[in-house]
Motif scaffolding. Structure first.
Motif, mmCIF file in Angstrom:
data_model
loop_
_atom_site.group_PDB
_atom_site.id
_atom_site.type_symbol
_atom_site.label_atom_id
_atom_site.label_comp_id
_atom_site.label_asym_id
_atom_site.label_seq_id
_atom_site.Cartn_x
_atom_site.Cartn_y
_atom_site.Cartn_z
ATOM 1 N N GLU A 23 -27.995 16.008 -23.302
ATOM 2 C CA GLU A 23 -27.727 15.441 -21.974
ATOM 3 C C GLU A 23 -28.672 14.294 -21.624
ATOM 4 O OE1 GLU A 23 -28.058 18.692 -22.621
ATOM 5 O OE2 GLU A 23 -26.265 19.719 -21.922
ATOM 6 N N PRO A 24 -30.008 14.468 -21.747
ATOM 7 C CA PRO A 24 -30.898 13.350 -21.418
ATOM 8 C C PRO A 24 -30.719 12.141 -22.335
ATOM 9 C CG PRO A 24 -32.174 15.378 -21.754
ATOM 10 C CD PRO A 24 -30.743 15.686 -22.042
ATOM 11 N N LEU A 25 -30.396 12.400 -23.605
ATOM 12 C CA LEU A 25 -30.165 11.283 -24.525
ATOM 13 C C LEU A 25 -28.971 10.454 -24.084
ATOM 14 C CD1 LEU A 25 -30.746 12.834 -28.051
ATOM 15 C CD2 LEU A 25 -32.071 11.034 -26.953
ATOM 16 N N LEU A 26 -27.909 11.134 -23.691
ATOM 17 C CA LEU A 26 -26.714 10.420 -23.260
ATOM 18 C C LEU A 26 -26.986 9.600 -22.003
ATOM 19 C CD1 LEU A 26 -24.045 13.154 -23.986
ATOM 20 C CD2 LEU A 26 -24.470 11.046 -25.283
ATOM 21 N N GLU A 27 -27.856 10.095 -21.133
ATOM 22 C CA GLU A 27 -28.229 9.323 -19.943
ATOM 23 C C GLU A 27 -29.040 8.090 -20.338
ATOM 24 O OE1 GLU A 27 -30.087 11.781 -16.966
ATOM 25 O OE2 GLU A 27 -28.504 13.292 -17.148
ATOM 26 N N GLU A 28 -29.983 8.266 -21.271
ATOM 27 C CA GLU A 28 -30.814 7.148 -21.715
ATOM 28 C C GLU A 28 -30.004 6.098 -22.471
ATOM 29 O OE1 GLU A 28 -34.272 8.292 -24.003
ATOM 30 O OE2 GLU A 28 -34.475 10.112 -22.789
ATOM 31 N N TRP A 29 -29.085 6.553 -23.299
ATOM 32 C CA TRP A 29 -28.346 5.657 -24.170
ATOM 33 C C TRP A 29 -26.970 5.307 -23.617
ATOM 34 C CZ3 TRP A 29 -29.162 8.483 -29.487
ATOM 35 C CH2 TRP A 29 -30.528 8.469 -29.806
ATOM 36 N N GLY A 30 -26.777 5.422 -22.345
ATOM 37 C CA GLY A 30 -25.457 5.249 -21.749
ATOM 38 C C GLY A 30 -24.967 3.827 -21.616
ATOM 39 N N GLY A 31 -25.581 2.862 -22.280
ATOM 40 C CA GLY A 31 -25.185 1.462 -22.150
ATOM 41 C C GLY A 31 -23.855 1.146 -22.783
ATOM 42 N N GLY A 32 -23.883 0.257 -23.766
ATOM 43 C CA GLY A 32 -22.659 -0.202 -24.418
ATOM 44 C C GLY A 32 -22.048 0.834 -25.329
ATOM 45 N N ILE A 48 -20.129 14.327 -25.158
ATOM 46 C CA ILE A 48 -20.306 12.893 -25.398
ATOM 47 C C ILE A 48 -19.181 12.105 -24.745
ATOM 48 C CG2 ILE A 48 -20.281 11.108 -27.193
ATOM 49 C CD1 ILE A 48 -21.678 13.236 -29.029
ATOM 50 N N ILE A 49 -17.961 12.526 -24.981
ATOM 51 C CA ILE A 49 -16.805 11.822 -24.435
ATOM 52 C C ILE A 49 -16.769 11.937 -22.916
ATOM 53 C CG2 ILE A 49 -14.278 11.804 -24.370
ATOM 54 C CD1 ILE A 49 -14.453 12.524 -27.418
ATOM 55 N N ALA A 50 -17.104 13.126 -22.381
ATOM 56 C CA ALA A 50 -17.114 13.304 -20.923
ATOM 57 C C ALA A 50 -18.147 12.394 -20.263
ATOM 58 C CB ALA A 50 -17.397 14.769 -20.575
ATOM 59 N N ARG A 51 -19.310 12.243 -20.899
ATOM 60 C CA ARG A 51 -20.389 11.433 -20.306
ATOM 61 C C ARG A 51 -20.188 9.931 -20.500
ATOM 62 N NH1 ARG A 51 -25.302 14.366 -19.157
ATOM 63 N NH2 ARG A 51 -24.498 16.290 -18.265
ATOM 64 N N LEU A 52 -19.707 9.534 -21.678
ATOM 65 C CA LEU A 52 -19.646 8.107 -21.985
ATOM 66 C C LEU A 52 -18.239 7.525 -21.971
ATOM 67 C CD1 LEU A 52 -22.307 7.815 -24.823
ATOM 68 C CD2 LEU A 52 -22.599 7.549 -22.361
ATOM 69 N N GLY A 53 -17.234 8.383 -21.930
ATOM 70 C CA GLY A 53 -15.855 7.890 -21.873
ATOM 71 C C GLY A 53 -15.514 6.995 -23.043
ATOM 72 N N GLU A 54 -14.930 5.838 -22.736
ATOM 73 C CA GLU A 54 -14.472 4.922 -23.781
ATOM 74 C C GLU A 54 -15.610 4.241 -24.532
ATOM 75 O OE1 GLU A 54 -11.482 2.216 -22.496
ATOM 76 O OE2 GLU A 54 -10.326 3.773 -21.508
ATOM 77 N N ARG A 55 -16.835 4.333 -24.017
ATOM 78 C CA ARG A 55 -17.986 3.758 -24.725
ATOM 79 C C ARG A 55 -18.397 4.609 -25.915
ATOM 80 N NH1 ARG A 55 -22.182 3.720 -20.375
ATOM 81 N NH2 ARG A 55 -20.949 5.501 -19.764
ATOM 82 N N ALA A 56 -17.906 5.851 -25.966
ATOM 83 C CA ALA A 56 -18.261 6.780 -27.044
ATOM 84 C C ALA A 56 -17.275 6.656 -28.191
ATOM 85 C CB ALA A 56 -18.273 8.204 -26.527
ATOM 86 N N ARG A 57 -17.813 6.571 -29.374
ATOM 87 C CA ARG A 57 -17.011 6.594 -30.592
ATOM 88 C C ARG A 57 -17.608 7.660 -31.491
ATOM 89 N NH1 ARG A 57 -17.648 0.755 -29.836
ATOM 90 N NH2 ARG A 57 -15.706 0.029 -28.929
ATOM 91 N N ILE A 58 -16.762 8.508 -32.034
ATOM 92 C CA ILE A 58 -17.211 9.535 -32.967
ATOM 93 C C ILE A 58 -16.777 9.082 -34.360
ATOM 94 C CG2 ILE A 58 -17.130 11.984 -33.577
ATOM 95 C CD1 ILE A 58 -18.239 11.526 -30.753
#
Length: 106
Positions: A23-32, A48-58
Motif C-alpha cells: 500500500e505505501p509503495l503504491l502511494e509513493e509510486w503513483g505517478g505515471g 495494484i489495479i484498484a490503486r493505480l487504475g489504467e496507470r498499472a500494467r502487469i
C-alpha cells in the motif's frame, strides 16, 4: 504482507530496493504508468489495479521463470559490453532472512 520492490525508469534505478507493504509503495509510486512484475504483482494484482487504475500494467507473465529472465538481462548487458567475471556477481539481500528475524524475536 510485504513485497520486495525497486523502481526502474529507462533501465536505471529510480527508487532503491526495499521490503515494504504494498500500500505505501503504491502511494509513493503513483505517478505515471508502471509495469509490475514478479510474485508480488500476481499476489497484489487487484490492489495494484484498484490503486493505480489504467496507470498499472502487469507483465505477462507476471512471474516469469527467474533463470530465463536473468539470462535475458545478462544477454542485453553483454551486448552493451558489460561482462563482469562470475565472481563479481553478488546477490542483493534487501533484508535479513525470515529465519534470522524469527530467531531474534524468540
Amino acid at each position: 504482507g510485504e513485497v520486495y520492490a525497486a523502481l526502474y525508469e529507462d533501465g536505471r534505478e529510480a527508487a532503491p530496493p526495499v521490503v515494504q507493504r504494498p500500500e505505501p509503495l503504491l502511494e509513493e509510486w503513483g505517478g505515471g504508468p508502471i509495469t509490475f512484475i514478479g510474485d508480488g504483482a500476481e499476489t497484489y494484482r487487484d490492489l495494484i489495479i484498484a490503486r493505480l487504475g489504467e496507470r498499472a500494467r502487469i507483465a505477462v507473465p507476471a512471474t516469469p521463470l527467474l533463470a530465463g529472465a536473468i539470462a535475458g538481462l545478462a544477454a542485453i548487458e553483454a551486448a552493451r559490453g558489460a561482462m563482469p567475471p562470475p565472481h563479481a556477481i553478488r546477490p542483493l539481500y534487501v533484508r535479513r532472512p525470515d529465519a534470522e528475524l524469527a530467531r531474534d524475536r524468540a
